[in-house]
Scaffold this active site. Sequence first.
Site, short mmCIF file in Angstrom:
data_model
loop_
_atom_site.label_atom_id
_atom_site.label_comp_id
_atom_site.label_asym_id
_atom_site.label_seq_id
_atom_site.Cartn_x
_atom_site.Cartn_y
_atom_site.Cartn_z
N ILE A 127 43.86 45.92 41.01
CA ILE A 127 44.93 45.56 41.94
C ILE A 127 44.50 44.41 42.82
CG2 ILE A 127 46.45 46.43 43.77
CD1 ILE A 127 45.69 49.29 42.72
N CYS A 128 45.39 43.42 42.95
CA CYS A 128 45.09 42.30 43.85
C CYS A 128 45.80 42.55 45.18
CB CYS A 128 45.56 40.99 43.24
SG CYS A 128 45.25 39.58 44.31
N LEU A 129 45.05 43.04 46.15
CA LEU A 129 45.64 43.37 47.44
C LEU A 129 44.59 43.05 48.51
CD1 LEU A 129 48.03 44.71 48.92
CD2 LEU A 129 46.97 46.92 48.51
#
Lengths: 239, 157
Positions: free
Chosen positions: B89-91
């Site tokens: 996840i890109c967060l």
Amino acid sequence: MQNQQDEIPVEPEKESTTFNAAFEADDWSNYKDTDVMQQHSAILEQDAAKFPFVGDKEPLSSLANEYKSGSPILLEKIEVLSKQYAAIRRTRGDGNCFFRSFMFSYLEHIFESQDQAEVERIKTNVEKCRKTLQGLGYSDFTFEDFFSLFIEQLESVLQGNEDSISHDELIVRSRDQSVSDYVVMFFRFVTSGEIKKRSEFFEPFILGLTNTTVEQFCKTSVEPMGEESDHVHITAFFG
Amino acid sequence: MQASRARLFKEYKEVQREKVADPDIQLVCDDSNIFKWTALIKGPSETPYEGGVFQLAFSVPEQYPLQPPQVRFLTKIFHPNVHFKTGEICLDILKNAWSPAWTLQSVCRAIIALMAHPEPDSPLNCDSGNLLRSGDVRGFQSMAKMYTRLAAMPKKG
């Protein structure tokens, strides 16, 4: 006819290059964010080996030597400093240096002055900060460990108790990653709480600095480790 | 090590308390290892993920909560900020914007918010990001909905 249409023209050389390109592209997509973070922390570790969180005392002249061929204004400033201070300690420039250096010099000050009244004053303020954070909706367990570690450090520099520590021990603890990081986080929570509590006052300054809301600013520039302190942080912290 | 364990215990208790308040998140700790958690989150309504249940895997480092937990989707999902193969996840809060003020529970909430508000300009899934960036909302939604149905809904029959 049907068969011929289905046949794919075979050109082995070209095909192999396409495969290679595809393979490389795949390689990059396998290069994950976690790898980037690991590389980043490896660089930080290399730095850590060179500079402790809090350095040994150095004479002010060592700083003056570094700026000899630099700006004369800086040399004048060092001259002014030398009227009040005999020595400097360097800190690691990892974005937490404001908090780390403040922590060390403050605890050292308490150690030398043994100022009970000041310790009581700070403890009252820490309790107020705790209430502020609770009022802002923070769960106790997210910040209480950092708060209790700070109080522990503060009490330990007062002499005459079972847990009292020496000056050498204070330096050792200030260089210990887990102690130092926890105190930095304590300061970050205090700063964030103070900015949010007085958000009307800070809002225009924050808008000027980052063009974000107070809430967003605290979330991205105050609470995370390694985010540098600017005038907003410093004003809030001493406020 | 000891500090992270103590903190996770507190979060565990908090999770038990919050169960009713947050019915969209079901956070479960591994029976034998407090550093491993899984979560079931409901796809937010009015998104192509509505009706789906997505599984997340948490791996908590020893330096927690100074370091963020590693989180990835175990359920396949078509979303610009989730790697299609690995579920990564890109967060920002899972990377450089992490702070100990976050909890495993609030990370789940942030991921649900990300599902509802994708950020196609920093895509991990470029195909998905490109659909949104080129304005093909319908194309994006039907792909996302299809994968929700294939991977995140109970099989019928």
